[in-house]
Scaffold this motif. Structure first.
Motif, PDB file in Angstrom:
ATOM      1  N   THR A  94       0.835  -1.207   0.000  1.00 32.05           N
ATOM      2  CA  THR A  94       0.000   0.000   0.000  1.00 32.05           C
ATOM      3  C   THR A  94       0.869   1.256   0.000  1.00 32.05           C
ATOM      4  O   THR A  94       0.548   2.231  -0.645  1.00 32.05           O
ATOM      5  N   VAL A 105      -6.715   5.887  -4.886  1.00 34.27           N
ATOM      6  CA  VAL A 105      -5.847   6.216  -3.755  1.00 34.27           C
ATOM      7  C   VAL A 105      -6.543   6.040  -2.408  1.00 34.27           C
ATOM      8  O   VAL A 105      -5.924   5.630  -1.440  1.00 34.27           O
ATOM      9  N   SER A 108      -5.865   2.768  -0.918  1.00 30.12           N
ATOM     10  CA  SER A 108      -4.484   2.572  -0.456  1.00 30.12           C
ATOM     11  C   SER A 108      -4.212   3.339   0.823  1.00 30.12           C
ATOM     12  O   SER A 108      -3.601   2.812   1.750  1.00 30.12           O
ATOM     13  N   LEU A 109      -4.673   4.586   0.870  1.00 26.04           N
ATOM     14  CA  LEU A 109      -4.410   5.403   2.064  1.00 26.04           C
ATOM     15  C   LEU A 109      -5.015   4.735   3.289  1.00 26.04           C
ATOM     16  O   LEU A 109      -4.391   4.632   4.338  1.00 26.04           O
ATOM     17  N   SER A 142       0.455   4.073  -2.847  1.00 24.32           N
ATOM     18  CA  SER A 142       0.070   5.464  -2.558  1.00 24.32           C
ATOM     19  C   SER A 142       1.103   6.416  -3.130  1.00 24.32           C
ATOM     20  O   SER A 142       0.772   7.454  -3.702  1.00 24.32           O
ATOM     21  N   GLY A 159      -8.653  11.063   0.958  1.00 20.80           N
ATOM     22  CA  GLY A 159      -8.626  10.437  -0.359  1.00 20.80           C
ATOM     23  C   GLY A 159      -9.611  11.114  -1.296  1.00 20.80           C
ATOM     24  O   GLY A 159      -9.302  11.402  -2.465  1.00 20.80           O
TER      25      GLY A 159
END
Length: 1468
Positions: free
Chosen positions: A1033, A1176, A1179-1180, A1037, A1143
């Motif tokens: 991740t 994103v 992932s965040l 990111s 995000g």
């Protein structure tokens, strides 16, 4: 609409709305749709909400200022709306007729305001502190009023046509904004409610580490008292359907065997009750609410790709109004934001369900474990049941979060495919084909992984079981110097476990590759097919990036499905295990009739036939007993003849095959091996009864405990360690007796309570408590005993032989009958009878869970804990109670140091290399997507055909490279992790074998086991996957940011503030969450240690009817644990919403900047940057979660490290000081000026001893409990290191040689016999140094050969955990056989004869006298007659030598020894 608004006001005008630079909505639309929307919502939501409030009344809230203001504003709003209405009527009279909409809307809105007003008050009366329904209503109203707000101002630029409505509207607008703001505040809690009003964890957690007292109390609806009964009700409802399982029990002697057969076969039929159904019925409905939210979220997910499509086509159009772009950007933001809110609502429901599942499963298992039969107990060891509670309940908890994916994943897949088909047509099928081909691959991997997991679980169970035994018997291992053999055994299992882990890692790397490459392969095939099928198909930005974002949506359900399925499979295994356990036979509460009052005898057994398990042969046959009210009955017989079984049968612990038992009144029970809880001494005696000073003191005096209390550091408030570790055997037995005495029952069952105490104490207890003059006179007492001297004073004697009553009657009658009993007495001619005052032994009940017994060689003095500083008199009033067992500390603060430790364990270079591989993999992935955006730009320049094959080829190559890199990197990572796991476990194990005994006396075993099971499991399995996810991740990111900045450089401006917020939120969250995790794991251990304690003492708990109290205690411990788990869930939601918000901001800015720079950007870049931005959020979110998981999992490394660095004892072998192989040849032992203490800061236990013993002497050591008898022997083995002076054996100072060299040359027969599970052969000779012949010889000399040769397995006879399938006496004989095998020059006997009946005892004594004739023997004696013919006797008093001479001289001197001999009747 025309009828409502009239012809003048059109409903929709395209030119006025869409195709203009300053759009506005027509008045009719504003008056109808915008005004009615909030009203419709409120009227629809109202009926179900009112119904809910009617059902859930939380009490009532006082009128507050806030409430009054809300109400007044509501009234004013209603007045404002109706002013409009009356204005319209007024105009009608003036002749200015308005369209009907001007009547309808104010009327509707006014009515709705009244409804809202009613709700505000009704909620107050029902105790609702903040209302979601009304918040949404006011929010919608404000939202809908913004449009007219703007258009009225635009109109006012020219002139205000309608002054009345203009004014009322602005009044209306300001009031609804005010209401919206007011709704955000909470009301006071309802009267008399216990709601905690201060939910400010995160601040506390951020400013300084959280502690247990900061946590909120658990919601009533999540607590054990609500949740567990709910599940049990459903489960019992299932159970009541099949015919009751007890039928076969009641088939008395009257029916023929055939009938019994028929009855039994009929009973096998009904299908097993399903635990799953009970779970669904109990917790399903609540869970479904969460599922509804999930459905909504799934649908909203697909809005953004459609908006992306519009956005890209917008950047292509040159003349479109700019506000379209902004609108699209904000719509994307709102869609994403709504999705966030709904998703977290869903998670909250799922997690709470999971939490309730765990609470209820643990509760159900605990309740069940108190009532299962012994047969069932044999099939599930304590360890297994603890596993059910920890691992299996946990699996259910984890599953609930993903369970909705079962239907949601297919739904998402179907929707995604539908939109893809619209986008790319049939070419999608190529992509779908790839997906379908990947499924069997993933499935195959999952199946193999599953198989490996099962295999690994088996190794893990075996390893934990072995560790449990090793830690329980660590003292014996040290005394025999057997550590290395057992260490090998553990490492062998560990090696197999790591091999399985390695295979799992290979598979893991493959599957990681499969799921990283899957979306890419799908995209590749789809695009390639799309471009090659038809010359006219052109891949432009719209098609490519919308498809990509859809493929990315697809990726999640495709990954999740196999995971969900495998965790469902896991949970189903757990489900079956739990179901089997909960379906075990229960003890029949009716087997002992407590109601029968017809007879005058208080205990009656009529042709009783009992067995431990239905399939076993009966242990007791045709037992007939009548014990008159208030009489004292003694039960005597050889080792293993069924004395303890008889007591168990009376307690209803055995299966009753035929006959009847009745007991009148309550029962108190003293088991053979005293069961002591980890609580204060006083609590152990009160056992839940109210404290009564006078009665309590009498009990202590009667049980001779008063003197012992003076020695204990905190008096009777001293905390007793697990299994009574800081009391000697005798003290534990007396505490157990005091408990029975304090509990004032009608019938007392005493299973050999006098065996563990000294002769004079036994006499005292018999006279004061049990005997005809004792505190229990007038009660019915059944006493199992070996002490002949007490027999003349009892009313009746029962002689047991091989499970039958051979004779029964008073002492005189039995002597007259001249049967086995008279024979038995004659062997110990009458003068012997007087001597054999303490001829007491002990055998164990077959099933007692002996693992948890410990070795009470700790005499009291040991525990004169650190409160020995000379305090001034004023302080002395209340002794300071030192906790024996130090509370397990939760570490606090950052864990960066530990990361470095872990990286070192993995290997620093390897760690760097792994990061490098991850970087390469991200680069390949970015490369592929940038290439795609170049490819789509070909479409605009019309240069598509010639380089299609080049475009496809490079795209494919980049993608493949990424896949390979993923595989290599995850594989390297796994190897590094396994290496680290091996190192960490080895260090821990090695250290624990070298740790001094004092560590084990003060540390609960559960805590050490926890390191070996939970923490090693985390290092083996949880950490690697967390590290993998974290790196994944993190790099994804990072690559997102790089791509967005590259395509719209202005985005760099926003990165700094967003990153700041992100890091702030993350630090805030991690600080709290890490501490919550720690609190949670610290509060977890007490659940299991309390549980294992309960299982060990279940027969005592049942005998005293304390069942409910213990259930309550367990529930409290579970709630305490969930109390720190629940804030964890909530803080995850808090985090999720904030991180996803960041995000969503990234999405917003990426889209905004794309709109702003649309003239300079090509559609390919816009598509690239926005589709990356959409990724994103995920992932965040995962990154923070993984950071916190990583931090909380790395704590395991910290905990393992902590225990692998504890202080070690002296080295096992000292090369340059090795004694000669035949040392000690003579056996001379010399103590010179020797002193010793148990631990730093404690008083000396032995003070300046100087003793010299010649080889071959036989020395008896005597003295009161706590005089230091056992300590003296422990010094010879250096389990205690000298505080001064030294011990020399044959001229070698023992403090200079290695511990193994010393211990292997001495032999001890310890006080409590300890056996390990494994073959009998292994128990006698773990290093296999002796031949079978020698082993049989030893067995013959220890009188076990008859017993062993009757066993089908002979020497390979399996000993169960703790040697439970041998009686205590037999175990003691096994210890003797060990000593005979080792045959060293120095033998130490520690009260070894206390557990054996007289005949066996004589055999042992003669064996020792003949076999160890030329050895030096030290005997710690309870029974003085065994040492009367010894060379010399050493009398210890308070750690010093009081007398040391031959027995005859000592008797002559009339000192302490003479006094003891007189007590025992050995001197006149």
């Amino acid at each position: 609409m025309e009828r409502l608004c009239g012809p003048k006001l059109p409903f929709w005008v395209a030119n006025q709305t869409l195709h203009t630079d300053s759009p506005d909505l027509p008045e009719c639309f504003q008056l109808s749709v915008l005004s009615w929307l909030p009203c419709v919502y409120l009227w629809l939501a109202c009926p179900p909400y009112l119904f809910y409030l009617q059902r859930n009344n939380k009490g009532y809230i006082m009128m507050s200022i806030l409430n009054r203001v809300k109400t007044v504003f509501g009234l004013v709003l209603w007045i404002v709306c109706w002013t409009d209405l009356f204005g319209t009527f007024h105009e009608l009279q003036q002749g200015d007729s308005k369209p009907p909409i001007y009547f309808v809307t104010p009327l509707v809105v006014g009515m709705t305001m009244l409804l809202a007003l009613f709700l505000i008050q009704f909620e107050r009366l029902r105790g609702v502190q903040s209302s979601g329904i009304l918040f949404i209503f006011w929010f919608l109203s404000v939202l809908c009023a913004i449009v007219p707000f703007r258009s009225k101002i635009l109109q006012a630029k020219y002139q205000i046509s309608d002054k009345l409505r203009f004014t009322t509207f602005y009044f209306y607008f300001s009031l609804i904004v005010a209401e919206l703001i007011l709704t955000c505040f909470n009301e006071k809690p309802p009267l008399f409610s216990n709601i905690d009003t201060d939910p400010t964890h995160r601040q506390t957690g951020y400013k300084n580490p959280l502690e247990a007292k900061d946590l909120w109390s658990l919601n009533k609806r999540d607590s054990s008292e609500v949740v567990v009964p709910k599940l049990l009700r459903e489960w019992e409802a299932h159970f009541s359907k099949p015919p009751p399982a007890g039928e076969s029990n009641h088939v008395g002697g009257e029916s023929s065997p055939e009938e019994v057969e028929v009855l039994l076969s009929k009973q096998k039929d009904p299908k097993k009750p399903s635990f799953l159904r009970s779970l669904i019925k109990a917790f399903g409905p609540y869970f479904l609410i969460g599922s509804a939210f999930k459905l909504l979220q799934d649908l909203i997910t697909f809005v953004n790709p459609q908006l992306l499509k519009l956005l890209i086509s917008f950047t292509k159009q040159k003349g479109a109004p700019t506000w379209w772009g902004y609108a699209l950007a904000f719509l994307m933001f709102f869609a994403a934001f709504l999705q966030t809110l709904i998703l977290h609502q869903h998670f909250q429901y799922c997690f709470v369900t999971g939490m309730r599942l765990r609470t209820s499963i643990i509760g159900a298992i605990y309740r069940k474990s108190l009532i299962i039969t012994n047969a069932a107990k044999r099939t599930s060891t304590v360890g297994e049941i603890v596993n059910l509670m920890s691992v299996d309940a946990q699996r259910f908890m984890d599953l609930t979060t993903f369970l909705n994916m079962l239907w949601s994943a297919p739904l998402q897949i179907i929707l995604a495919l539908y939109f893809l088909w619209q986008n790319l047509g049939p070419s999608v099928l190529a992509g779908v084909a790839v997906m379908i081909l990947l499924i069997p691959l993933n499935a195959a991997i999952a199946v193999r992984t599953r198989a490996y997991q099962v295999e690994q679980m088996q190794y893990k169970d075996a390893r934990i079981k072995l560790m449990n035994e090793i830690l329980n018997g660590i003292k014996v291992l040290k005394l025999y110097a057997w550590e290395s053999s057992f260490k090998e055994k553990v490492l062998e299992i560990r090696q197999k476990e790591l091999n399985v882990l390695r295979k799992t890692a290979y598979l893991g790397a493959l599957s990681t590759m499969a799921w990283t490459s899957a979306p890419f392969l799908v995209a590749l095939t789809t695009f390639a097919v799309y471009v090659t099928v038809d010359k006219n198909n052109i891949l432009d930005a719209e098609k490519a990036f919308v498809s990509l974002s859809l493929f990315n949506i697809l990726r999640f359900p495709l990954n999740m499905l196999p995971q969900v399925i495998s965790s469902i499979v896991q949970a189903s295994v757990s489900l079956k295990r739990i179901q089997d356990f909960l379906s075990h036979d229960e003890l029949d509460p009716e087997s002992v009739d407590r109601t029968n009052t017809a007879t005058d005898s208080s205990v009656t057994v009529v042709n009783g036939k009992f067995t431990w398990a239905k399939q076993d042969p009966p242990a007791l046959h045709n037992i007939n007993l009548m014990v008159p009210q208030g009489s004292l009955l003694a039960v005597v017989g050889h080792v293993g003849c069924g004395k303890s079984s008889l007591v168990s049968a009376l307690l209803g612990e055995m299966e009753k095959m035929e006959g009847d038992i009745s007991i009148q009144g309550s029962v108190a029970y003293v088991p053979q091996q005293a069961w002591i809880q980890n609580a204060t001494l006083r609590d152990n005696i009160l056992f839940g009864k109210a404290y009564n000073e006078h009665k309590y003191r009498c009990c202590l005096d009667a049980c001779a405990l008063t003197q012992d209390l003076e020695v204990l550091p905190g008096g009777d408030l001293t905390e007793i360690g697990e299994k009574g570790i800081n009391l000697s055997g005798g003290q534990r037995q007396r505490v157990s007796l005091a408990r029975a005495l304090y509990n004032e029952a009608d019938v007392y069952l005493l299973d050999d309570p006098l065996s563990a105490v000294d002769a004079h104490v036994a006499k005292h207890i018999f006279d004061q408590v049990i005997g005809p003059e004792g505190a229990l006179q007038g009660k019915t007492r059944i006493l199992v005993t070996h002490g002949i001297s007490f027999l003349p004073q009892v009313d009746n004697i029962v002689v047991m032989v091989e499970g039958r009553v051979s004779e029964m009657g008073s002492y005189q009658e039995l002597l007259k009958q001249n049967g086995a009993f008279a024979e038995f007495l004659r062997n110990y001619s009458l003068e012997d009878i007087i001597e054999e005052d303490e001829a007491t032994g002990r055998t164990t009940c077959y099933y007692s869970t002996g693992v948890f017994e410990s070795y009470p060689t700790m005499s009291v003095a040991l525990l004169v804990f650190c409160s020995t500083h000379a305090e001034s008199d004023s302080e002395k009033k209340l002794p300071k109670v030192e906790k024996l067992i130090q509370a397990e500390t939760a570490e606090t603060g950052r864990v960066s140091r530990v990361f470095w430790e872990y990286a070192k364990a993995v290997g620093p270079l390897l760690s760097l290399f792994i990061c490098f591989l991850y970087g390469c993999q991200s680069a390949a992935s970015i490369g592929a997507n940038v290439w795609l955006s170049q490819w789509t730009n070909d479409a605009a320049q019309n240069v598509t055909q010639e380089n299609v094959s080049m475009r496809v080829g490079v795209y494919a190559a980049l993608g493949m490279a990424q896949g390979l890199l993923v595989m290599v990197s995850s594989f390297t990572l796994a190897m590094g992790n396994i290496g680290a796991a091996r190192k960490l476990h080895y260090a821990l194990l090695d250290n624990k074998f070298h740790t001094p005994q004092s560590f084990f006396d003060t540390t609960p075993i559960g805590r050490v086991i926890n390191r070996f099971s939970k923490d090693i499991y985390v290092i083996d399995e949880a950490l690697p996957s967390t590290v993998l996810m974290f790196l994944g991740t993190f790099f994804s990111s990072l690559s997102t940011m790089i791509v967005i900045v590259a395509s719209t450089p202005i985005f760099a401006v926003v990165i700094a503030p967003l990153a700041f917020i992100y890091i702030f939120v993350q630090r805030f969250y991690v600080a709290t969450s890490r501490q919550l995790k720690r609190l949670e794991s610290v509060s977890r251990s007490p659940i299991y240690s309390h549980f294992s304690e309960t299982v060990t003492g279940s027969s005592v708990i049942r005998a005293y009817c304390r069942h409910d109290a213990f259930v309550l205690m367990s529930d409290m411990k579970v709630d305490e644990n969930q109390k720190s788990y629940y804030p964890g869930i909530v803080s995850n939601r808090w985090l999720g919403v904030r991180i996803e918000f960041i995000g969503n901001c990234i999405v917003l800015f990426a889209a905004l900047f794309a709109v702003i720079g649309k003239d300079k950007l090509n559609p390919g870049l816009v598509g690239l940057s926005v589709s990356y931005a959409l990724l994103v959020t995920m992932s965040l979110n995962w990154m923070v979660r993984m950071t916190s998981d990583l931090e909380s999992n790395i704590v395991a490394v910290e905990r393992v490290k902590e225990y692998s660095e504890t202080k070690t004892e002296a080295p096992w072998e000292v090369e340059d000081k090795k004694p000669s192989p035949d040392w000690p040849s003579e056996g001379n032992v010399e103590f010179s000026d020797y002193s010793v203490r148990y631990r730093e800061g404690l008083e000396l236990v032995l003070k300046n001893l100087t003793v010299s013993v010649k080889g071959g002497e036989k020395i008896g050591i005597v003295g009161r409990t706590g005089a230091g008898k056992s300590s003296m022997t422990l010094c010879l083995f250096r389990l205690l290191e000298a505080a001064g002076g030294e011990i020399t054996i044959d001229g070698v100072k023992i403090s200079e040689i290695g511990l193994h060299d010393l211990r292997s040359k001495l032999t001890i027969i310890p006080q409590e016999p300890v056996l390990f599970s494994g073959s009998l052969r292994m128990n006698l000779d773990p290093f296999e140094r002796y031949s079978d012949g020698e082993v049989w010889k030893a067995l013959e000399l220890s009188h076990l050969n008859k017993f062993v040769s009757n066993q089908p397995a002979k020497l390979e006879l399996e000993c169960s955990e703790g040697g439970e399938n041998l009686s205590v006496g037999q175990r003691q004989l096994v210890c003797l056989a060990r000593a005979l095998l080792r045959k060293t020059r120095i033998l130490i006997l520690d009260e070894a004869t206390a557990a054996i009946d007289l005949e066996t005892d004589d055999l042992i004594q003669s064996t020792i006298r003949t076999q160890f004739e030329d050895c030096t023997v030290f005997t710690i004696a309870h029974r003085l007659n065994t040492i009367m013919d010894y060379t010399r006797v050493l009398v210890l008093d308070k750690g010093q030598i009081a007398e040391f001479d031959t027995p005859t001289n000592l008797l002559f001197r009339r000192g302490i020894f003479y006094g003891m001999a007189k007590d025992a009747g050995l001197a006149q």
